[in-house]
Design a protein around this motif. Structure first.
Motif, mmCIF file in Angstrom:
data_model
loop_
_atom_site.group_PDB
_atom_site.id
_atom_site.type_symbol
_atom_site.label_atom_id
_atom_site.label_comp_id
_atom_site.label_asym_id
_atom_site.label_seq_id
_atom_site.Cartn_x
_atom_site.Cartn_y
_atom_site.Cartn_z
ATOM 1 N N THR A 75 0.838 -1.195 0.000
ATOM 2 C CA THR A 75 0.000 0.000 0.000
ATOM 3 C C THR A 75 0.876 1.249 0.000
ATOM 4 O O THR A 75 2.007 1.235 0.495
ATOM 5 N N TRP A 76 0.296 2.319 -0.552
ATOM 6 C CA TRP A 76 0.952 3.618 -0.630
ATOM 7 C C TRP A 76 -0.073 4.695 -0.313
ATOM 8 O O TRP A 76 -1.231 4.585 -0.696
ATOM 9 N N PRO A 77 0.339 5.787 0.344
ATOM 10 C CA PRO A 77 -0.584 6.894 0.596
ATOM 11 C C PRO A 77 -0.846 7.723 -0.664
ATOM 12 O O PRO A 77 -1.880 8.382 -0.777
ATOM 13 N N ASN A 78 0.084 7.691 -1.626
ATOM 14 C CA ASN A 78 -0.054 8.430 -2.884
ATOM 15 C C ASN A 78 -0.114 7.450 -4.044
ATOM 16 O O ASN A 78 0.432 6.349 -3.965
ATOM 17 N N PHE A 79 -0.736 7.871 -5.140
ATOM 18 C CA PHE A 79 -0.840 7.002 -6.308
ATOM 19 C C PHE A 79 0.540 6.644 -6.856
ATOM 20 O O PHE A 79 1.441 7.483 -6.903
ATOM 21 N N GLN A 80 0.685 5.386 -7.254
ATOM 22 C CA GLN A 80 1.908 4.871 -7.862
ATOM 23 C C GLN A 80 1.550 4.283 -9.221
ATOM 24 O O GLN A 80 0.500 3.659 -9.379
ATOM 25 N N TRP A 102 -5.743 -1.878 -6.841
ATOM 26 C CA TRP A 102 -6.901 -1.057 -6.482
ATOM 27 C C TRP A 102 -6.511 0.412 -6.422
ATOM 28 O O TRP A 102 -5.337 0.752 -6.284
ATOM 29 N N ASN A 103 -7.513 1.271 -6.409
ATOM 30 C CA ASN A 103 -7.272 2.714 -6.389
ATOM 31 C C ASN A 103 -7.305 3.317 -4.984
ATOM 32 O O ASN A 103 -7.241 4.533 -4.848
ATOM 33 N N ALA A 104 -7.415 2.512 -3.941
ATOM 34 C CA ALA A 104 -7.418 3.016 -2.567
ATOM 35 C C ALA A 104 -6.650 2.042 -1.675
ATOM 36 O O ALA A 104 -6.628 0.835 -1.943
ATOM 37 N N GLU A 105 -6.044 2.561 -0.619
ATOM 38 C CA GLU A 105 -5.277 1.711 0.293
ATOM 39 C C GLU A 105 -6.135 0.625 0.919
ATOM 40 O O GLU A 105 -5.676 -0.487 1.173
ATOM 41 N N SER A 106 -7.394 0.937 1.184
ATOM 42 C CA SER A 106 -8.291 -0.021 1.829
ATOM 43 C C SER A 106 -9.008 -0.908 0.816
ATOM 44 O O SER A 106 -9.821 -1.739 1.196
ATOM 45 N N GLY A 107 -8.727 -0.752 -0.440
ATOM 46 C CA GLY A 107 -9.385 -1.531 -1.486
ATOM 47 C C GLY A 107 -9.926 -0.615 -2.555
ATOM 48 O O GLY A 107 -9.253 -0.310 -3.517
ATOM 49 N N GLY A 108 -11.146 -0.140 -2.362
ATOM 50 C CA GLY A 108 -11.723 0.739 -3.378
ATOM 51 C C GLY A 108 -12.131 -0.032 -4.610
ATOM 52 O O GLY A 108 -12.615 -1.157 -4.534
ATOM 53 N N ARG A 114 -2.937 0.327 -3.877
ATOM 54 C CA ARG A 114 -2.888 -0.994 -3.235
ATOM 55 C C ARG A 114 -2.660 -2.053 -4.316
ATOM 56 O O ARG A 114 -3.321 -2.044 -5.360
ATOM 57 N N VAL A 115 -1.744 -2.969 -4.032
ATOM 58 C CA VAL A 115 -1.494 -4.118 -4.904
ATOM 59 C C VAL A 115 -1.431 -5.354 -4.020
ATOM 60 O O VAL A 115 -0.793 -5.341 -2.966
ATOM 61 N N GLN A 116 -2.099 -6.410 -4.449
ATOM 62 C CA GLN A 116 -2.009 -7.686 -3.746
ATOM 63 C C GLN A 116 -1.406 -8.712 -4.685
ATOM 64 O O GLN A 116 -1.861 -8.867 -5.817
#
Length: 149
Positions: A52-57, A80-86, A137-139
């Motif tokens: 996860t990142w606080p800013n877009f990567q 995903w487009n948000a740290e928590s999923g989105g 976010r990447v899993q």
């Protein structure tokens, strides 16, 4: 998708990384080093890494340049487009992580690809997304039922 990609920025260096399991002292922080002999080790035959990142990567793929995965191992990458999923932006589905060459009929003592790690070799796992995405976010899911190591 091109057969050649040049990835010049390692977003994983800036990520917070959590693993679904860790064995012994081989912690998830080891994913950020460049030493093949100091790996992360999961506690079983599968592991999920969440970055996860606080800013877009910008993410276009995932590469694990040194691992002991076998030729039967799979990798799945989701973004995903948000740290928590989105919103789910990309999903590779399950792919062979390290498809190995045809090694013939010898009776190998461990599965193909994993047998090289102890002798200085290493499998390389790669999964490309179908485009570059701005993600938070990447899993990464790895499954290797033939290799508990």
């Amino acid at each position: 998708m091109a057969n050649l990609r040049i990835i010049s920025d390692n977003a994983a260096d800036r990520a917070t990384i959590v693993a679904s399991s860790t064995a012994g002292s081989y912690g998830v922080a080891n994913l950020k080093n460049e030493l093949k002999g100091v790996p992360h080790r999961s506690g079983g035959t599968s592991v999920s890494f969440t970055l996860t990142w606080p800013n877009f990567q910008s993410v276009g793929g995932v590469a694990i340049p040194a691992c002991n995965l076998t030729a039967d191992a799979t990798i799945r990458v989701r973004a995903w487009n948000a740290e928590s999923g989105g919103t789910l932006l990309a999903d590779t589905g399950n792919l062979f992580a390290c498809p190995g060459a045809n090694a013939g009929d010898p009776d190998w003592t461990v599965p193909l690809n994993a047998n090289a790690f102890a002798f200085g070799g290493a499998s390389k796992a790669v999964a490309f997304l179908n485009d570059h995405y701005a993600v938070k976010r990447v899993q990464i899911d790895l499954v290797d039922t033939l290799n508990a190591a």
